[in-house]
Design an enzyme around this catalytic site. Structure first.
Site, PDB file in Angstrom:
ATOM      1  CB  SER A 276      -4.414  -6.507   4.624  1.00 62.30           C
ATOM      2  OG  SER A 276      -4.098  -5.234   4.133  1.00 62.30           O
TER       3      SER A 276
ATOM      4  NE  ARG B 129      -2.598  -7.768  -4.470  1.00 63.66           N
ATOM      5  CZ  ARG B 129      -3.357  -8.026  -3.426  1.00 63.66           C
ATOM      6  NH1 ARG B 129      -2.836  -8.170  -2.252  1.00 63.66           N
ATOM      7  NH2 ARG B 129      -4.663  -8.164  -3.562  1.00 63.66           N
TER       8      ARG B 129
ATOM      9  CG  HIS C  17      -1.933  -1.042   1.314  1.00 61.34           C
ATOM     10  ND1 HIS C  17      -2.096  -1.868   2.393  1.00 61.34           N
ATOM     11  CD2 HIS C  17      -2.880  -1.408   0.419  1.00 61.34           C
ATOM     12  CE1 HIS C  17      -3.097  -2.699   2.172  1.00 61.34           C
ATOM     13  NE2 HIS C  17      -3.589  -2.444   0.975  1.00 61.34           N
TER      14      HIS C  17
ATOM     15  CE  LYS D  18     -15.140 -10.568   1.768  1.00 61.88           C
ATOM     16  NZ  LYS D  18     -13.846 -10.584   1.123  1.00 61.88           N
TER      17      LYS D  18
END
Ligand code: PNS
Length: 175
Positions: free
Chosen positions: A135, A97, A23, A47
């Site tokens: 992440s 990506r 990021h 989520k």
């Protein structure tokens, strides 16, 4: 920084749960292309988030504030295009990506263009060393006791350790 109608403003939205070096790579590169870059943390993004929206914003600010004066970090609610329009942004920034990101991002970009034809979505290709980074991967490695220090900023690595340390009271881990 003060904004005027001639300022070129972009929004980089995401869940950032938590921010990774991938990021930051996108933030650094996008901030060089625009007068102002707004890093927008989706309140409802992701989520089962590990970090609250306020924590995600605080972590990003810790990393970005001294490094990029034209980057502002904030939370957004509701439709991304409405937020971007209200901020006077001309573009949405997305990091790409691998092929696996493409279908989802393409769908989102087309939906957002349908909602706001004047707002362009710009994709920045990831730097090669971040190709596998997400992440979710970072959280999984940290949960299983692996070393994430090369994958996230120091401040995020420390906060992950605190969150996931079994000695930390549950109430603090889930905050
Ligand atoms: O990092 P993520 O999880 O890919 O970020 C997702 C995010 C926050 C960018 C996305 O969920 C989003 O744009 N949410 C806002 C709601 C919205 O505008 N939905 C319509 C887009 S098709």
């Amino acid at each position: 920084m003060p904004t005027s109608s001639s300022n070129r403003i972009a929004v980089y939205p995401g869940s950032f749960d938590p921010a990774t070096n991938g990021h930051l790579d996108v933030i650094g590169r996008a901030s060089g292309l625009f007068d102002e870059l707004i890093v927008a943390v989706g309140r409802n993004g992701g989520k089962n988030p590990l970090f609250s929206p306020d924590e995600r914003v605080a972590l990003l600010r810790e990393v970005c504030d001294d490094r990029w004066p034209n980057v502002r970090v904030t939370i957004f609610d509701g439709l991304l295009v409405e937020f971007a329009k209200a901020e006077g942004a001309r573009a949405l920034i997305k990091g790409l990506r691998a092929v696996s990101d493409f279908e989802y991002e393409f769908q989102m970009a087309l939906a957002n263009r349908h909602l706001a034809p004047d707002l362009e979505t710009l994709f920045l290709m990831t730097s090669a060393e971040h190709l596998y980074l997400s992440s979710s991967i970072v959280k999984e490695i940290a949960r299983l006791g692996g070393d994430v220090s090369a994958l996230v900023p120091n401040t995020v690595a420390h906060r992950l350790l605190e969150k996931l340390d079994p000695a930390t009271p549950q109430i603090l881990r889930a905050e």
